[in-house]
Design a protein around this motif. Sequence first.
Motif, short mmCIF file in Angstrom:
data_model
loop_
_atom_site.label_atom_id
_atom_site.label_comp_id
_atom_site.label_asym_id
_atom_site.label_seq_id
_atom_site.Cartn_x
_atom_site.Cartn_y
_atom_site.Cartn_z
N LEU A 1 0.83 -1.21 0.00
CA LEU A 1 0.00 0.00 0.00
C LEU A 1 0.87 1.25 0.00
N LEU A 2 1.90 1.23 0.85
CA LEU A 2 2.78 2.40 0.92
C LEU A 2 3.48 2.62 -0.42
N LEU A 3 3.96 1.54 -1.02
CA LEU A 3 4.70 1.69 -2.28
C LEU A 3 3.77 2.14 -3.40
N LEU A 4 2.55 1.65 -3.40
CA LEU A 4 1.62 2.04 -4.46
C LEU A 4 1.13 3.46 -4.24
N TYR A 5 0.86 3.80 -2.98
CA TYR A 5 0.38 5.14 -2.67
C TYR A 5 1.41 6.19 -3.05
N THR A 6 2.68 5.90 -2.73
CA THR A 6 3.72 6.86 -3.07
C THR A 6 4.17 6.74 -4.52
N GLY A 7 3.70 5.70 -5.19
CA GLY A 7 4.05 5.54 -6.60
C GLY A 7 5.46 5.02 -6.81
N VAL A 8 6.09 4.53 -5.75
CA VAL A 8 7.46 4.04 -5.91
C VAL A 8 7.47 2.71 -6.67
N ALA A 9 6.52 1.84 -6.34
CA ALA A 9 6.43 0.57 -7.07
C ALA A 9 5.40 0.70 -8.17
N ALA B 1 9.91 -8.14 -7.97
CA ALA B 1 9.61 -7.92 -9.38
C ALA B 1 9.56 -6.43 -9.71
N THR B 2 9.25 -5.60 -8.71
CA THR B 2 9.07 -4.18 -8.97
C THR B 2 10.37 -3.39 -9.00
N GLY C 1 6.74 -17.48 -1.47
CA GLY C 1 7.22 -16.11 -1.59
C GLY C 1 6.53 -15.32 -2.69
N PHE C 2 5.36 -15.79 -3.12
CA PHE C 2 4.74 -15.16 -4.29
C PHE C 2 4.46 -13.68 -4.06
N ALA C 3 3.76 -13.38 -2.97
CA ALA C 3 3.38 -11.99 -2.73
C ALA C 3 4.61 -11.12 -2.48
N ILE D 1 2.85 -5.16 -10.10
CA ILE D 1 2.26 -5.91 -8.99
C ILE D 1 0.95 -6.57 -9.43
N LEU D 2 0.10 -5.77 -10.05
CA LEU D 2 -1.21 -6.29 -10.47
C LEU D 2 -1.05 -7.41 -11.48
N SER D 3 -0.21 -7.19 -12.47
CA SER D 3 -0.11 -8.20 -13.52
C SER D 3 0.61 -9.44 -13.01
N PHE D 4 1.48 -9.28 -12.03
CA PHE D 4 2.16 -10.44 -11.46
C PHE D 4 1.14 -11.35 -10.78
N PHE D 5 0.27 -10.74 -9.97
CA PHE D 5 -0.79 -11.54 -9.33
C PHE D 5 -1.73 -12.13 -10.37
N ALA D 6 -2.07 -11.32 -11.36
CA ALA D 6 -2.98 -11.82 -12.40
C ALA D 6 -2.36 -13.00 -13.13
#
Lengths: 425, 455
Positions: A297-305, A354-355, A345-347, A310-315
Amino acid sequence: MKALKKIIQNLDPKFEKGGKWEKMYPLYETLSTFLFTPKHVTKRGAHIRDGVDLKRTMFMVVLAMIPALLFGIYNTGHWHYELQSYLNPEQYGAYSDYLTGFGDKVLYGVLQVLPLVIVSYGVGLAIEFIFGFVRGHGLHEGFLVSGMLIPLIMPADVPLWMVGVATAFAVVIGKEVFGGTGMNIVNIALTARAFLFFAYPTAMSGDKVWKSGTTDVIAENGGTLPDGASGATALGDIASFVGDSPVVAGETLSASASSAELLQKFEGAYDPLHAIIGMIPGSVGETSMIAIGLGALLLLYTGVASWRIILSFFAGGFVFGLLMNLMGANAYMDMPAYYHLIIGGFAFGAVFMATDPVTASQTQYGKLWYGFLGGGLAVLIRVLNPAYPEGVMLAILFMNIMAPLIDHYVVQANISRRKKRFKTA
Amino acid sequence: MSKTVRLKKGLDIKLLGEADQVTVTAKMPTMVALKPSDFHGLVPKVVLKEGEKVKRGEVVFYDKYNKDVKFVSPVTGTISEILRGEKRRILEIRILVAATDEAIQLNPVDPSSISREEVKSTMLANGLWPFVKQRPLDKIADPSVTPKSIFISAFDSSPLAPDYDFILHGQDQFFQHGLNALAKLTDGKVNITLNGKGSPDECFKNAKNVEINKIVGKHPAGNVGTQIHHFDPIDKGEFVFTLNPQDVVTIGKFFAEGQFDASRIVALTGSEVEESARKYYKTIIGARVDSIIDSSLTNNNVRVVSGNALTGEAIGQEGFLGFYDAHITVLPEGDDYKFFLTEGWLAPGFDKYSSHRLYPTWLMPNKKQRLDTNLNGEVRGFVVTGEMEKVLPFDILPMQLIKAIMVNDIDAMEQLGIYEIAPEDFALCEYVCTSKIAIQEKIREGLDVIEEECM
């Protein structure tokens, strides 16, 4: 503060070229720029610059890993005492409950995990400094992240010297030979893990490393684990379903059992809720979806990751999990697809590995493909090659290598799209 | 057919210190200067010596490699100094302004009634040609080529930009005259791009003999480069000419009145200018800026920039206004240490503007910022990806293009779009870059290589 500023102001010229302590510049620069953003001003071009710099960006990633680290410390302590509860039921019987013995578990976890962190940072930063001196620049911030990632993807029992050797290998061969921060081809922390995985497989895989102190317990108990105890992880157990002697939580099942029976046992032993909270054995930082999620959440909120990765990796993981379900040739393939996302270690890989912007695809479309194929490949490796129960590490390393190829096609598409404008006009 | 393009990408940096829409006449400067450095790649051949008298409109120097391109004096006066730098390169030609003004007078002529060659030779001989820039390369137009079109942006979207609707108000006639002259230079069209958000001045809306398009979006929507990219992209071998609207007026005025009128309206902006002095000033090209700034600075540790904060040139408090600039920005100099917890990289950062969400200021996009010239970090290799793409409204991959330039891969530069861009189009990429890489400089290096190898 003003006094400190004055000291820096007076010291600066002494470390500059031609100054008295010119040779110590890399060390001085690292320390002084940590304390103070230097007084460098823009020269040409844009006179004003964005407030952000690499220090803040990298610090944000380290901050995002703190929940996983804290949870990892507790989790390490818990699984240690869980094994003890079989060995010494009188003394530690109650500790098999997750929250009983909080203080003891934290203390044990800290004593086990903190040295890993210290060794990783110590060895890595020392090597970075050596290269900094050779090249005449201060410490670049990249290793601040790698140094935290490395302990989080190790089993807590891994010998410290191994961590040191692996870190040294990763920093030198994985990064500095290419030119340092920003120039590496594969993820540094994963290089360290892969090095250990192939050089010392017994320390990195099997069913004796995931709960801290397993080997001691086995030794004390006369060569086997106490009755009812198990050192396996969900990934190890599900991988055994492909072979002749399927095992769930230490209990060997009949090879002739149907997939449905095996999976029922498996799901009984590994409650998805436990996996999401992280109450499962595994590498230090990888177990808790919630802790990793906070970081994400922190990484996405700040736009660092990149949310794309992340989304496509889970998908990718989920879609390939479903594909495996469709094939359904064995019990592993029949495992519900969502399990892939919450065990192993997927998540952690999706959010923190991956990011890595340096080794991931660099184009926006490329990132989608990179993530999707990475997630998919992780599941493929897990299911189709049970010799490597954890496919995420290899999948991401492989995609690191493939990222330039993905980018190549995105760039070519851009070039031909740009050319087309002139043909139709 | 008029088209409207909406841009999703870009960034408006809101700085403190916008100019009020009031025009005052600045003091006549005691000195003006022509700076060859305003014209990229120009090697000047000076015609007059130090101490010689010069009239307004008289040739001062010409382009050594393109002898037809003349540069004229904006004032009547005496050549007081030819300032040279390293390798005797000419930096400034300073002219002491005389009390009485005397201009070289030619017969007025209606540009619509004369041929392309006549328009061109008039502009070349009388110092009007340098106002015309070309893409590719972003330098003074090559008079031997015929552009496929000409682009004029009717607005500037850069931080604290001057408002051309205000500056050009009432100049309809001269502006149209200038457009008529420019129309002669191309087989294609003269394009004016309006700001789709505002209500443009009559002189733009009612312009004839032109194609009018609209663009809506954040900076760099007002850059001609963005507009060309979306309305009439440049392929290899093609040329587009570009001009600032105020310079079109100067050209029009010359044809209408027969003399070179170097007057122009300049916006004095920036957080370090006293509020009462933030206005529009009527001055002349190359004026020494102390005649405009006077004593209106709030403190002395400032950077005076001719142009905007993203692409302008630092000239100092006694420097000279750039040839193309209608804008002065005064920024606080950021040459002080910033303690990491209170002002530096680990501070909460309510006073730091960032397009990244790593600082809370992104939550207040309309707050006007007082930004200084500190680099806000140290130079690093490329690490972060995806940040430049957000501020570049081109179908161009910025990172890949910059890397192609860094490794001198000419094929890749061509394929990735170097013919379409100018350093100013990448100014925001430079602004947002986490690794503090000097991107505009890199783009210029790439363009120089292209000029040498491919043009």
